[in-house]
Design a protein around this motif. Structure first.
Motif, PDB file in Angstrom:
ATOM      1  N   PRO A 437       0.823  -1.219   0.000  1.00 12.51           N
ATOM      2  CA  PRO A 437       0.000   0.000   0.000  1.00 12.51           C
ATOM      3  C   PRO A 437       0.849   1.257   0.000  1.00 12.51           C
ATOM      4  N   VAL A 438       0.380   2.245  -0.723  1.00  8.51           N
ATOM      5  CA  VAL A 438       1.017   3.568  -0.711  1.00  8.51           C
ATOM      6  C   VAL A 438       0.662   4.261   0.599  1.00  8.51           C
ATOM      7  N   ILE A 439       1.671   4.697   1.341  1.00  7.92           N
ATOM      8  CA  ILE A 439       1.475   5.293   2.658  1.00  7.92           C
ATOM      9  C   ILE A 439       1.172   6.774   2.488  1.00  7.92           C
ATOM     10  N   ALA A 440       0.064   7.225   3.065  1.00  5.43           N
ATOM     11  CA  ALA A 440      -0.325   8.633   3.020  1.00  5.43           C
ATOM     12  C   ALA A 440      -0.460   9.149   4.443  1.00  5.43           C
ATOM     13  N   GLY A 441      -0.711  10.453   4.569  1.00  5.24           N
ATOM     14  CA  GLY A 441      -0.809  11.025   5.903  1.00  5.24           C
ATOM     15  C   GLY A 441      -1.513  12.361   5.899  1.00  5.24           C
ATOM     16  N   ILE A 442      -1.964  12.732   7.097  1.00  9.75           N
ATOM     17  CA  ILE A 442      -2.606  14.024   7.331  1.00  9.75           C
ATOM     18  C   ILE A 442      -1.786  14.757   8.376  1.00  9.75           C
ATOM     19  N   LYS A 443      -1.422  15.986   8.097  1.00  9.79           N
ATOM     20  CA  LYS A 443      -0.594  16.753   9.019  1.00  9.79           C
ATOM     21  C   LYS A 443      -1.385  17.100  10.262  1.00  9.79           C
ATOM     22  N   ARG A 444      -0.781  16.832  11.426  1.00 11.68           N
ATOM     23  CA  ARG A 444      -1.416  17.158  12.700  1.00 11.68           C
ATOM     24  C   ARG A 444      -1.339  18.659  12.924  1.00 11.68           C
ATOM     25  N   SER A 451       4.451  16.923  11.948  1.00  7.51           N
ATOM     26  CA  SER A 451       4.048  15.593  12.386  1.00  7.51           C
ATOM     27  C   SER A 451       2.879  15.140  11.527  1.00  7.51           C
ATOM     28  N   VAL A 452       2.929  13.884  11.095  1.00  6.54           N
ATOM     29  CA  VAL A 452       1.931  13.337  10.176  1.00  6.54           C
ATOM     30  C   VAL A 452       1.260  12.144  10.833  1.00  6.54           C
ATOM     31  N   GLN A 453      -0.062  12.090  10.728  1.00  3.36           N
ATOM     32  CA  GLN A 453      -0.826  10.916  11.153  1.00  3.36           C
ATOM     33  C   GLN A 453      -1.100  10.050   9.933  1.00  3.36           C
ATOM     34  N   ARG A 454      -0.694   8.799   9.989  1.00  3.75           N
ATOM     35  CA  ARG A 454      -0.797   7.925   8.826  1.00  3.75           C
ATOM     36  C   ARG A 454      -2.235   7.633   8.440  1.00  3.75           C
ATOM     37  N   THR A 455      -2.441   7.513   7.150  1.00  2.00           N
ATOM     38  CA  THR A 455      -3.724   7.094   6.584  1.00  2.00           C
ATOM     39  C   THR A 455      -3.421   6.463   5.228  1.00  2.00           C
ATOM     40  N   TYR A 517      -0.628  14.421   2.350  1.00  2.00           N
ATOM     41  CA  TYR A 517       0.756  14.063   2.053  1.00  2.00           C
ATOM     42  C   TYR A 517       0.828  12.577   1.700  1.00  2.00           C
ATOM     43  N   VAL A 518       1.877  12.217   0.989  1.00  2.00           N
ATOM     44  CA  VAL A 518       2.156  10.817   0.688  1.00  2.00           C
ATOM     45  C   VAL A 518       3.637  10.573   0.954  1.00  2.00           C
ATOM     46  N   ALA A 519       3.959   9.407   1.511  1.00  2.00           N
ATOM     47  CA  ALA A 519       5.343   9.092   1.844  1.00  2.00           C
ATOM     48  C   ALA A 519       6.137   8.811   0.578  1.00  2.00           C
ATOM     49  N   ASN A 520       7.331   9.378   0.505  1.00  2.00           N
ATOM     50  CA  ASN A 520       8.139   9.161  -0.697  1.00  2.00           C
ATOM     51  C   ASN A 520       8.933   7.866  -0.649  1.00  2.00           C
TER      52      ASN A 520
END
Length: 707
Positions: A437-444, A451-455, A517-520
């Motif tokens: 899975p492609v790791i994404a996130g939402i900035k806290r 800081s990013v919370q994963r989604t 955001y998405v993890a590179n």
């Protein structure tokens, strides 16, 4: 250690006289540091005293019970388990390892504790019941010598994570599709020999490459030892594929000559270790294993999972896991620090069972009604450092109504949380792996630092009827292009409220991708901004025309474009990173189709037609080299092209070429030049040079004689 546990039946509790007290049993031989018994009868105002007793040298009898206690190494606790019953626990307050130099809280000899105890139940300083305990406890003997041939040698799991046959999961039993299982007979192997587990999980490790020094054969050329590559077998691209956690070093274990301890010494939890209950049993939750649902599968510390099990019901279930009791689920879990935490059970009633039932036929007159069927067990483990602080279970129950038979889908999950952070698994190390899975996130927003919370970013996953309101989500998998969608019923009445229709479709599409955001890379740091790439959102232009039976500007399609780049190569395995991501919404115009003689959708405001809501993802690989285009001579001259010829002359000096990635190019070049120098020196000082000098001297003397 042996813990004496006495289990009394319901009849024994009913038999106890409420006016007298009695210990059950009244005599115990203990070989471990924990003792448990029950006190039955009128337990009001009862106090417990423990003391050491000694047999008489003359008669051999023991002093009568007394309410006077003396100092011992045992701690007595009691717990109310019924109206007329107490659970009495005794715990040895002493370490059981053998003494070393300058140690006090230890065992001076192997027979650590040898004593007689008397537990008295007193009311108003009068003895009502007594319990006699004979304690014979040995010290924990741990061998301080190196392991010998008769000891179990534990391989280093960093290099041998699952042994030589990873799919051999059951001892003394042939595992299906596991062709390296030594327990399988030749007849059993013939049944699934063409369907073996592929890759490292099936024991099929990568072959040794031809350029490796260990691949030398009898027909190898003489220069092979000078140009081959030396690389330890531990440098494997699959290293860590089955291993997750810290390095595990083998520890000395008791040899087979030393008595085996009946109860293992519990250590603190580490990632991947199984979780135990208070009575040293594995804590289990139903899970999927090799395509089958197992009711009693152990739970690993800090390992999240979510599984669905499909079962055929022909009658109302009466056993676990479809029928559960809250008392059975309130298990006391070992917290990893010598204590325990009790599972907190919270019930949730499910009214709509459309996500759990399929192929159900309901007839009010002949249907079977099953109440309180367990549909889901969702565990949440709260942890800190290496111990568990709290466990919460959400048990979902509902009433199942069917006729004949029905397919019931149950859900089981476990999530580990600490400081509101969900322990997510990575998708590569360091680059993304294909299919992860492609790791994404939402900035806290509450933190000043990054800081990013994963989604995750998702696509549509239609199920059953294919409608958008019943569809599920599926994560975007790296390097896997995909297109999916669902159907939305729209009527003429809906097309007269275009703003509401646009908002509804937009809300459905927005819920698929909530990340910013998405993890590179596959193992990002949630607090390192360089590991994350911002998602670019774009909308295509479309007129917002509104007409009879039509609405424009409907965001019916979202397309995700992801650009990836191979940044490095580790042992021949490419490491890909995400460089950019763009989410584009395509706006379209929805108009009712009244052709073909069917005028009902345009005449009846409640008549509906199906419109498509879609999503797709495309991965674009960025080329590594952007050199000038090849000339016609370069294209046609293929004599030295390694991809089109069996003999590749540029690979003659393989360590000096760009194809060798075992070490930096500068080091390989320096070593190659040193080797070349030795070749030249050997040629000059060897036999050919001596023959040349002899010939030169002979010709020189001949010329002198002529003169």
């Amino acid at each position: 250690m042996v813990k004496v546990v006495v289990v009394l039946s319901f009849l024994l509790f009913c038999w106890a006289d409420s006016t007298h007290l009695v210990f059950q049993p009244s005599f115990i031989i203990a070989t471990g540091p924990r003792i448990t018994t029950f006190l039955l009868g009128n337990i009001k105002d009862v106090s417990l005293n423990v003391r050491k007793v000694f047999p008489s040298n003359v008669t051999g009898s023991i002093d009568p019970p007394s309410c006077a206690a003396n100092e011992t190494l045992w701690i007595v606790t009691k717990e109310l388990v019924g109206t007329n019953a107490l659970r009495v626990n005794l715990q040895l307050n002493k370490s059981l390892h053998l003494c070393g130099d300058n140690e006090t809280d230890c065992c001076p000899k192997p027979m650590c504790v040898l004593e007689s105890l008397q537990v008295s139940a007193c009311v108003a300083n009068a003895v009502q019941a007594s319990l006699l305990i004979q304690a014979k406890i040995h010290a924990h003997l741990i061998s301080a010598f190196p392991t010998t041939d008769n000891q179990t040698v534990i391989p280093n799991q960093v290099y041998e994570p699952l042994g030589s046959c990873p799919c051999d999961l059951t001892a003394r039993t042939c595992d299906i599709r596991c062709c390296c299982d030594k327990d399988c007979s030749p007849e059993e192997l013939m049944l699934f020999q063409s369907h073996c587990h592929p890759g490292p999980f099936g024991g099929q490790l990568p072959l040794v490459p031809d350029y490796h020094c260990s691949a030398q054969r009898d027909n190898s050329p003489d220069w092979f030892p000078f140009l081959c590559v030396i690389s330890p077998p531990e440098n494997n691209p699959y290293l860590g594929l089955f291993y997750n956690g810290d390095k595990i070093i083998p520890k000395p274990r008791p040899s087979f000559q030393i008595p085996v301890l009946s109860e293992p010494v519990f250590n603190t939890y580490r990632q991947g270790n199984p979780i135990f209950t208070l009575d040293d049993q594995l804590f289990t939750i139903p899970q999927m294993a090799i395509g089958h649902c197992v009711d009693n599968a152990p739970v690993a510390f800090l390992e999240n999972f979510s599984h669905k099990c499909v079962n055929l019901l022909n009658s109302c279930p009466t056993a676990f896991p479809f029928r559960t009791l809250a008392s059975d689920l309130r298990v006391r879990v070992n917290n990893g620090q010598g204590g325990d935490v009790t599972v907190i059970v919270r019930d949730e009633l499910i009214g709509d069972l459309s996500q759990f039932l399929s192929n159900a036929v309901v007839n009010p007159d002949e249907s079977l009604v099953c109440d309180n069927v367990t549909l889901a067990l969702d565990y949440t483990f709260y942890w800190k450092r290496n111990h568990i602080t709290k466990v919460i279970l959400i048990r979902s129950v509902g009433t199942v109504i069917f006729k004949g038979s029905v397919d019931l889908t149950t859900r089981y999950s476990a999530v580990f949380l600490t400081r509101d952070y969900v322990g997510e698994s990575n998708s590569g190390n360091p680059g993304y792996q294909v299919g992860k899975p492609v790791i994404a996130g939402i900035k806290r927003t509450q933190n000043t630092a990054f800081s990013v919370q994963r989604t995750s970013i998702n696509l549509w996953k239609p199920v059953r009827d294919g409608l958008c309101f019943t569809a599920e989500k599926q994560p975007v998998l790296f390097a896997m292009n995909s297109t999916s969608g669902c159907h939305l019923h729209v009527s003429l009445q809906n097309l007269t409220q275009c703003d509401l229709l646009r908002a509804t479709v937009g809300s459905l599409q927005t819920n698929m991708i909530t990340a910013t955001y998405v993890a590179n890379k596959g193992n990002p740091n949630s607090e390192k901004e360089a590991d994350w790439v911002k998602i670019s959102y774009m909308n295509s232009s479309n007129s917002l025309e509104v007409g009879d039976g039509s609405c424009g500007g409907i965001p019916s399609h979202i397309h995700i474009s992801i650009w990836s780049l191979v940044t490095e190569t580790t042992e021949g395995t490419a490491q890909s990173n995400i460089q950019a991501i763009q989410v584009r919404s395509t706006l379209s115009t929805w108009t009712l189709d009244c052709g073909g003689g069917d005028l009902s959708p345009c005449a009846d405001p409640t008549e509906t037609q199906m419109f498509h809501v879609t999503s797709s993802v495309t991965f674009i690989e960025i080329p590594i080299h952007h050199g000038p285009p090849k000339t016609r001579f370069q294209i046609n001259f293929t004599e030295y092209d390694c991809n089109k010829n069996d003999v590749c002359w540029p690979h003659l000096a393989f360590p000096l070429t760009k194809y060798y990635t075992g070490e930096p190019h500068s080091q390989a070049l320096a070593k190659g030049l040193i080797l070349l120098f030795f070749f030249i020196a050997a040629s000059l000082l060897g036999t050919p040079w001596r023959q040349i000098r002899q010939a030169w001297n002979s010709s020189s003397r001949a010329v002198i004689r002529d003169y």
